[in-house]
Write an enzyme that holds these catalytic residues in place. Sequence first.
Site, short mmCIF file in Angstrom:
data_model
loop_
_atom_site.label_atom_id
_atom_site.label_comp_id
_atom_site.label_asym_id
_atom_site.label_seq_id
_atom_site.Cartn_x
_atom_site.Cartn_y
_atom_site.Cartn_z
N LYS A 179 13.02 6.47 -11.73
CA LYS A 179 12.46 7.28 -11.42
C LYS A 179 13.87 7.94 -11.61
O LYS A 179 14.87 6.84 -11.96
CB LYS A 179 11.79 8.00 -9.55
C1 LIG Z 1 5.69 6.73 -8.58
C2 LIG Z 1 4.78 7.24 -8.45
C3 LIG Z 1 3.80 7.11 -7.20
C4 LIG Z 1 4.81 5.65 -6.56
O1 LIG Z 1 5.74 5.23 -6.17
P1 LIG Z 1 5.72 3.64 -5.89
O2 LIG Z 1 7.20 3.83 -5.84
O3 LIG Z 1 5.96 2.85 -7.68
O4 LIG Z 1 4.73 2.89 -4.86
C5 LIG Z 1 3.43 8.15 -6.18
N1 LIG Z 1 3.03 9.11 -7.12
C6 LIG Z 1 3.83 9.20 -8.43
C7 LIG Z 1 3.32 10.85 -8.49
C8 LIG Z 1 4.61 8.98 -8.58
O5 LIG Z 1 4.85 8.97 -9.62
#
Ligand SMILES: *Cc1c(COP(=O)(O)O)cnc(C)c1O
Length: 359
Positions: A179
């Site tokens: 991210k």
């Molecule tokens: C990454 C992501 C999540 C979940 O996040 P995690 O930290 O991997 O649990 C939820 N929604 C979207 C759109 C994402 O890209």
Amino acid sequence: MIPIAKPLIGEEEKKAVLEVLESGIIAQGPRVKAFEEEFARMCGVKYAIATTSGTTALHVALLAHGIGDGDEVITSPFTFIASANSILYTGARPVFVDIDSKTFNIDPNKIEKAITKKTKAIMPVHLFGLPCDMDPIMELAKRYNLIIIEDACQSHGAEYKGKKVGSFGTGAFSLYPTKNITSAEGGMITTNDPVIAEKCNVIRQHGMRRRYYHDELGFNFRMTDVHAAIGLAQLRKLERFNEARIANAAYLSANLRGVEVPFVPKNCKHVFHQYTIRVPNGKRDALQAYLTENQIGTSIYYPIPIHKQTFYVKELGYNQTLPEAEKAASEVLSLPVHPALTKEDLDKIILTVNSFMER
Ligand SMILES: *Cc1c(COP(=O)(O)O)cnc(C)c1O
């Protein structure tokens, strides 16, 4: 190989982790509190509550708003599975509304038709770093008295009309390594509502207000100070990281030929968690193979919309056609856009894509 994603962990993060380990306070402690305060400030909200992941942030946010059995939550079918799964965990049912072909986000014009007596909330997903069209969504929420839970897991620092995502309703962010910023694993809930903030805080630690007195069912979704130390160091670089992503995206868009480049509405700050093109005429998979051969990492976000995923079809009985989401799934390809790319990397990506599309 030019990777599709690359977490940038520097000396600041390493030093901060060592400090935590040496301090002896390693579970949820003062670093988590500091991280929450700075995250809330970045987002322009009063409260932020740290959790173990983006998924648990969404789950806790939904529970804090009382969403559960018998409720419906409207969301996008073109997103990571966690958006919809977090709704299932509460006992509620995700209701999928097709996307806008230009933005890849939920189409606000199609939401009203999906609202029923059971609808409790809308979960706009700000996909790839681009905010959803929030004005019409907020208008619907007001008119039908619906809760807004923003899935901002891909859009740290993104803005709609100068306002940060995660500040329209209750926001949920992911801090997974790919991210825009990371805490290794981690999540963050954002809100201006003190009652919701307090509920989130209680749900993430076993429904406990007073030590070992449990008023309700909760979970262990606490972030550790080790993760918060990494997240805090990263948060201080967010602006710089986002500027680099935006500049990389602008350079790609100015030079790529033969593919549809990402659309950026004038009223939005797109922070390019992903740089996602559309490849027409069934050439997507061949282009991806060609880029792999040429040592360029790519990925397909997402090859199957959620309403077509096996579990949703076989176990939950979803049987829907959402043409724009399905078309996008067959045409999208995400190219590297992360801040670690060099000008040489970008030029190589452009040259390779263009030479394939021109032949
Ligand atoms: C990454 C992501 C999540 C979940 O996040 P995690 O930290 O991997 O649990 C939820 N929604 C979207 C759109 C994402 O890209």
